[in-house]
Design an enzyme around this catalytic site. Structure first.
Site, PDB file in Angstrom:
ATOM      1  N   ARG A 194       0.798  -1.219   0.000  1.00 48.20           N
ATOM      2  CA  ARG A 194       0.000   0.000   0.000  1.00 48.20           C
ATOM      3  C   ARG A 194       0.836   1.278   0.000  1.00 48.20           C
ATOM      4  NH1 ARG A 194      -3.180   0.042   5.726  1.00 48.20           N
ATOM      5  NH2 ARG A 194      -2.216   1.951   6.451  1.00 48.20           N
ATOM      6  N   ARG A 198       6.801   6.480  -6.408  1.00 52.82           N
ATOM      7  CA  ARG A 198       6.530   7.451  -7.477  1.00 52.82           C
ATOM      8  C   ARG A 198       7.803   7.945  -8.129  1.00 52.82           C
ATOM      9  NH1 ARG A 198       3.311  10.520  -3.390  1.00 52.82           N
ATOM     10  NH2 ARG A 198       1.284   9.497  -3.309  1.00 52.82           N
ATOM     11  N   ARG A 271      -2.690  -5.366  17.768  1.00 47.92           N
ATOM     12  CA  ARG A 271      -1.338  -4.847  17.854  1.00 47.92           C
ATOM     13  C   ARG A 271      -1.443  -3.580  18.688  1.00 47.92           C
ATOM     14  NH1 ARG A 271       1.983  -2.356  14.457  1.00 47.92           N
ATOM     15  NH2 ARG A 271       0.358  -1.797  13.009  1.00 47.92           N
ATOM     16  N   ARG A 302       8.669   5.996  15.533  1.00 54.34           N
ATOM     17  CA  ARG A 302       8.628   7.351  14.978  1.00 54.34           C
ATOM     18  C   ARG A 302       8.389   8.379  16.072  1.00 54.34           C
ATOM     19  NH1 ARG A 302       2.826   7.702  11.767  1.00 54.34           N
ATOM     20  NH2 ARG A 302       1.555   7.002  13.509  1.00 54.34           N
ATOM     21  N   GLU A 322       6.812   6.958  19.601  1.00 54.49           N
ATOM     22  CA  GLU A 322       5.857   5.864  19.432  1.00 54.49           C
ATOM     23  C   GLU A 322       6.611   4.533  19.435  1.00 54.49           C
ATOM     24  OE1 GLU A 322       2.880   7.196  16.577  1.00 54.49           O
ATOM     25  OE2 GLU A 322       2.682   5.109  15.978  1.00 54.49           O
ATOM     26  N   TYR A 370      -9.675  -3.221  10.355  1.00 53.36           N
ATOM     27  CA  TYR A 370      -8.640  -2.202  10.327  1.00 53.36           C
ATOM     28  C   TYR A 370      -9.177  -1.005   9.518  1.00 53.36           C
ATOM     29  CZ  TYR A 370      -3.649  -0.817  10.197  1.00 53.36           C
ATOM     30  OH  TYR A 370      -2.454  -0.184  10.359  1.00 53.36           O
ATOM     31  N   ASP A 372      -9.880   2.829   8.494  1.00 52.12           N
ATOM     32  CA  ASP A 372      -9.461   4.219   8.604  1.00 52.12           C
ATOM     33  C   ASP A 372     -10.695   5.043   8.940  1.00 52.12           C
ATOM     34  OD1 ASP A 372      -6.725   4.305   8.287  1.00 52.12           O
ATOM     35  OD2 ASP A 372      -6.814   4.348   6.094  1.00 52.12           O
TER      36      ASP A 372
HETATM   37  P1  FAD Z   1     -12.914   3.963  18.714  1.00 49.18           P
HETATM   38  O1  FAD Z   1     -12.406   5.319  18.416  1.00 49.18           O
HETATM   39  O2  FAD Z   1     -11.969   2.950  19.248  1.00 49.18           O
HETATM   40  O3  FAD Z   1     -14.130   4.136  19.750  1.00 49.18           O
HETATM   41  C1  FAD Z   1     -14.648   3.087  20.531  1.00 49.18           C
HETATM   42  C2  FAD Z   1     -15.052   3.679  21.880  1.00 49.18           C
HETATM   43  O4  FAD Z   1     -15.770   2.680  22.621  1.00 49.18           O
HETATM   44  C3  FAD Z   1     -13.859   4.097  22.744  1.00 49.18           C
HETATM   45  O5  FAD Z   1     -13.999   5.436  23.146  1.00 49.18           O
HETATM   46  C4  FAD Z   1     -13.915   3.147  23.929  1.00 49.18           C
HETATM   47  O6  FAD Z   1     -13.509   3.735  25.160  1.00 49.18           O
HETATM   48  C5  FAD Z   1     -15.401   2.799  23.976  1.00 49.18           C
HETATM   49  N1  FAD Z   1     -15.672   1.524  24.639  1.00 49.18           N
HETATM   50  C6  FAD Z   1     -15.130   0.303  24.363  1.00 49.18           C
HETATM   51  N2  FAD Z   1     -15.626  -0.630  25.199  1.00 49.18           N
HETATM   52  C7  FAD Z   1     -16.503   0.014  26.017  1.00 49.18           C
HETATM   53  C8  FAD Z   1     -17.322  -0.405  27.099  1.00 49.18           C
HETATM   54  N3  FAD Z   1     -17.328  -1.679  27.537  1.00 49.18           N
HETATM   55  N4  FAD Z   1     -18.089   0.510  27.733  1.00 49.18           N
HETATM   56  C9  FAD Z   1     -18.077   1.813  27.330  1.00 49.18           C
HETATM   57  N5  FAD Z   1     -17.326   2.267  26.318  1.00 49.18           N
HETATM   58  C10 FAD Z   1     -16.542   1.381  25.668  1.00 49.18           C
HETATM   59  N6  FAD Z   1      -7.433   6.535  10.630  1.00 49.18           N
HETATM   60  C11 FAD Z   1      -7.237   7.452   9.662  1.00 49.18           C
HETATM   61  O7  FAD Z   1      -8.119   7.668   8.824  1.00 49.18           O
HETATM   62  N7  FAD Z   1      -6.070   8.173   9.596  1.00 49.18           N
HETATM   63  C12 FAD Z   1      -5.064   8.005  10.496  1.00 49.18           C
HETATM   64  O8  FAD Z   1      -4.026   8.681  10.421  1.00 49.18           O
HETATM   65  C13 FAD Z   1      -5.238   7.018  11.527  1.00 49.18           C
HETATM   66  N8  FAD Z   1      -4.263   6.815  12.440  1.00 49.18           N
HETATM   67  C14 FAD Z   1      -4.480   5.869  13.422  1.00 49.18           C
HETATM   68  C15 FAD Z   1      -3.461   5.688  14.381  1.00 49.18           C
HETATM   69  C16 FAD Z   1      -3.652   4.768  15.399  1.00 49.18           C
HETATM   70  C17 FAD Z   1      -2.561   4.556  16.436  1.00 49.18           C
HETATM   71  C18 FAD Z   1      -4.852   4.004  15.454  1.00 49.18           C
HETATM   72  C19 FAD Z   1      -5.064   2.993  16.542  1.00 49.18           C
HETATM   73  C20 FAD Z   1      -5.853   4.193  14.519  1.00 49.18           C
HETATM   74  C21 FAD Z   1      -5.682   5.124  13.493  1.00 49.18           C
HETATM   75  N9  FAD Z   1      -6.673   5.369  12.555  1.00 49.18           N
HETATM   76  C22 FAD Z   1      -6.478   6.296  11.568  1.00 49.18           C
HETATM   77  C23 FAD Z   1      -7.979   4.661  12.623  1.00 49.18           C
HETATM   78  C24 FAD Z   1      -9.037   5.436  13.455  1.00 49.18           C
HETATM   79  O9  FAD Z   1      -8.564   5.623  14.774  1.00 49.18           O
HETATM   80  C25 FAD Z   1     -10.355   4.655  13.480  1.00 49.18           C
HETATM   81  O10 FAD Z   1     -10.808   4.446  12.172  1.00 49.18           O
HETATM   82  C26 FAD Z   1     -11.509   5.344  14.257  1.00 49.18           C
HETATM   83  O11 FAD Z   1     -11.064   6.088  15.340  1.00 49.18           O
HETATM   84  C27 FAD Z   1     -12.455   4.255  14.735  1.00 49.18           C
HETATM   85  O12 FAD Z   1     -13.580   4.790  15.394  1.00 49.18           O
HETATM   86  P2  FAD Z   1     -14.506   3.833  16.245  1.00 49.18           P
HETATM   87  O13 FAD Z   1     -15.630   4.675  16.753  1.00 49.18           O
HETATM   88  O14 FAD Z   1     -14.840   2.626  15.489  1.00 49.18           O
HETATM   89  O15 FAD Z   1     -13.592   3.293  17.455  1.00 49.18           O
HETATM   90  N1  UDP Z   2       7.018   1.247   6.097  1.00 50.09           N
HETATM   91  C1  UDP Z   2       8.413   1.208   6.105  1.00 50.09           C
HETATM   92  N2  UDP Z   2       9.093   2.345   6.368  1.00 50.09           N
HETATM   93  C2  UDP Z   2       8.473   3.523   6.649  1.00 50.09           C
HETATM   94  C3  UDP Z   2       7.066   3.569   6.623  1.00 50.09           C
HETATM   95  C4  UDP Z   2       6.365   2.403   6.355  1.00 50.09           C
HETATM   96  O1  UDP Z   2       8.986   0.167   5.897  1.00 50.09           O
HETATM   97  O2  UDP Z   2       9.177   4.525   6.908  1.00 50.09           O
HETATM   98  C5  UDP Z   2       6.312  -0.016   5.836  1.00 50.09           C
HETATM   99  C6  UDP Z   2       6.001  -0.797   7.114  1.00 50.09           C
HETATM  100  O3  UDP Z   2       6.143  -2.164   6.817  1.00 50.09           O
HETATM  101  C7  UDP Z   2       4.554  -0.467   7.360  1.00 50.09           C
HETATM  102  C8  UDP Z   2       4.018  -0.394   5.936  1.00 50.09           C
HETATM  103  O4  UDP Z   2       5.061   0.203   5.197  1.00 50.09           O
HETATM  104  O5  UDP Z   2       3.929  -1.481   8.103  1.00 50.09           O
HETATM  105  C9  UDP Z   2       2.746   0.398   5.790  1.00 50.09           C
HETATM  106  O6  UDP Z   2       2.977   1.706   6.254  1.00 50.09           O
HETATM  107  P1  UDP Z   2       1.832   2.603   6.837  1.00 50.09           P
HETATM  108  O7  UDP Z   2       2.409   3.900   7.264  1.00 50.09           O
HETATM  109  O8  UDP Z   2       0.726   2.588   5.875  1.00 50.09           O
HETATM  110  O9  UDP Z   2       1.473   1.738   8.127  1.00 50.09           O
HETATM  111  P2  UDP Z   2       0.497   1.988   9.350  1.00 50.09           P
HETATM  112  O10 UDP Z   2       1.308   2.773  10.352  1.00 50.09           O
HETATM  113  O11 UDP Z   2      -0.687   2.728   8.849  1.00 50.09           O
HETATM  114  O12 UDP Z   2       0.241   0.597   9.804  1.00 50.09           O
END
Ligand code: FAD
Ligand code: UDP
Length: 389
Positions: A194, A198, A271, A302, A322, A370, A372
């Site tokens: 993914r 480029r 994870r 990072r 992180e 998973y 977004d």
């Molecule tokens: P969540 O935001 O997890 O909400 C679930 C809620 O339920 C939580 O507040 C939790 O406390 C609550 N809950 C769970 N169990 C209970 C319970 N028993 N009682 C009461 N409350 C409860 N997406 C992007 O588009 N761009 C990004 O750059 C991006 N970066 C990310 C980086 C990280 C580290 C992670 C983990 C995810 C990332 N995502 C990103 C994905 C994004 O976070 C999710 O798509 C989105 O937040 C999911 O929303 P949700 O409501 O499904 O879940």
């Molecule tokens: N990746 C890498 N070097 C970097 C950034 C990403 O090798 O500097 C690889 C790594 O294997 C990662 C994958 O590309 O799991 C996908 O990257 P992305 O940033 O989409 O991962 P995410 O953090 O969203 O899981």
């Protein structure tokens, strides 16, 4: 003796039952989780005149997109979130609740002090090999990918066949092994596919039509969604299930699906990520929102410097290191592991979920996907359509 029609008694009983239900059941919907999925469902139900109660076990709304203000900077407490989508409907929907800025994700890779532009583009190739034209870059990649014969069998082979061994060694191997805790030749090749490659000077990490950060932070955006809706924080649904269930006609559950069923079929794996956040008494630490440390020795994957998501001008700065970590029960579940084993277990939980007629399972944890942010919005809107239209 009076002759009472049994139908009359039945009517009275139904009336009494309904009244009891009215007294207890104050809400049409109990929404468990105030993340993006829960907040959108609650907003749409409320808009349609339904009575909604939102609860969350955390002390704050917004789930993983929660941002907290520190030194005037919106800190992404549960991980850096960059909104990006190709879905126009989703973009139009989300921009009702916040204005988005022009942030474009262009991470920098730091390999033992050498800096490279990401994703892999002409700036990266020029720095790595001194090549100047796209033809020269393509020829270098072609020459290096020759070592892979046939279909790539794992992430290592896939990476070398995409960008050659030099880039694999400096920018991929260390980062990926830290992130996934396994050697690259034991990881599936799709993980790396993914990442864009480029032959242009374009270092926009995402191939998305719309991208940005909500001005004022994600928390404010979710607050706007939840306006006029009752929210109870620090409330764990599973610990108070019976009492909370009696309050509402229907439940929208966005927590982990295996936890809902008390892990009776086994535990789904995640994870996890750990953040070490620091306030620094300087205006600029690294000059970019994200710097990836791609060597194997640096323990973090990072560093995020939060102010750059919103082009901050504050005198101080906040950074988060992180660390990728193994997940165990009780840790914060961050990323679902969508492999075969977990997929099969989820399919079994999904069946159990479908039998719970009063409950809608949704979101990243409820559907074990998973997702977004844009995909979560699309999924929540599709559910709203299914339920109300
Ligand atoms: P969540 O935001 O997890 O909400 C679930 C809620 O339920 C939580 O507040 C939790 O406390 C609550 N809950 C769970 N169990 C209970 C319970 N028993 N009682 C009461 N409350 C409860 N997406 C992007 O588009 N761009 C990004 O750059 C991006 N970066 C990310 C980086 C990280 C580290 C992670 C983990 C995810 C990332 N995502 C990103 C994905 C994004 O976070 C999710 O798509 C989105 O937040 C999911 O929303 P949700 O409501 O499904 O879940
Ligand atoms: N990746 C890498 N070097 C970097 C950034 C990403 O090798 O500097 C690889 C790594 O294997 C990662 C994958 O590309 O799991 C996908 O990257 P992305 O940033 O989409 O991962 P995410 O953090 O969203 O899981």
């Amino acid at each position: 003796m009076y002759d009472i029609d049994p139908r009359f008694i039945l009517d009275i009983m139904v009336l009494l039952k309904r009244r009891k239900k009215d007294i207890n059941m104050k809400y049409d919907y109990l929404v468990v989780g105030s993340g993006l999925y829960g907040a959108i469902f609650a907003h749409e139900a409320n808009k349609r005149g339904k009575k909604v109660l939102v609860i969350d076990k955390r002390p704050n709304i917004a789930g993983n997109i929660y941002t907290e203000e520190v030194e005037g900077i919106n800190v992404h407490k549960y991980g850096a979130h960059i909104f990006h989508t190709n879905n126009k409907e989703v973009w139009q929907y989300i921009t009702q609740f916040a204005e988005f800025n022009r942030f474009t994700n262009s991470p920098v890779a730091n390999y033992k002090g050498e800096l490279f532009s990401l994703p892999f583009n002409m700036y990266t190739f020029n720095k790595m090999w001194g090549v100047v034209t796209p033809e020269e870059a393509a020829a270098k990649i072609e020459e290096q990918r020759q070592e892979i014969k046939g279909e790539p069998k794992n992430l290592e082979e896939q990476a070398i066949s995409l960008v050659g061994r030099d880039i694999y060694e400096k920018l991929i191997k260390g980062y990926t092994e830290k992130q996934w805790g396994r050697p690259c030749n034991e990881l599936p090749s799709f993980i790396i596919k993914r990442l864009p490659v480029r032959l242009t000077f374009d270092n926009n990490y995402f191939n998305a039509l719309y991208q940005g950060i909500p001005m004022g932070g994600y928390t404010k955006m979710v607050e706007n969604m939840l306006e006029g809706i009752e929210v109870r924080l620090n409330t764990d649904y599973l610990e108070n299930k019976e009492e909370l269930d009696s309050l509402a006609d229907k439940v929208v559950y966005t927590g982990p699906i295996d936890a809902y069923f008390n892990y009776k079929l086994g535990t789904l794996e995640y994870r996890s990520v750990r953040f070490e956040t620091e306030v620094l008494d300087k205006p600029n630490f690294q000059g970019n929102a994200a710097v990836n440390y791609t060597d194997a020795e640096t323990p973090w994957t990072r560093i995020i410097e939060h102010k750059w998501f919103e082009f901050g001008t504050q005198p101080k700065t906040v950074i988060s290191r992180e660390y990728s970590s193994e997940w165990k029960l009780g840790d914060e579940p961050y990323y679902p592991v969508n492999d075969e084993k977990n997929g099969a277990l989820y399919a079994e939980y999904k069946k159990l979920g479908e039998a719970e007629t009063k409950v809608i399972f949704g979101g990243r944890l409820g559907e074990y996907k998973y997702y977004d942010m844009d995909a979560v919005i699309a999924a929540a809107l599709a559910k709203v359509k299914e339920v109300f239209e």
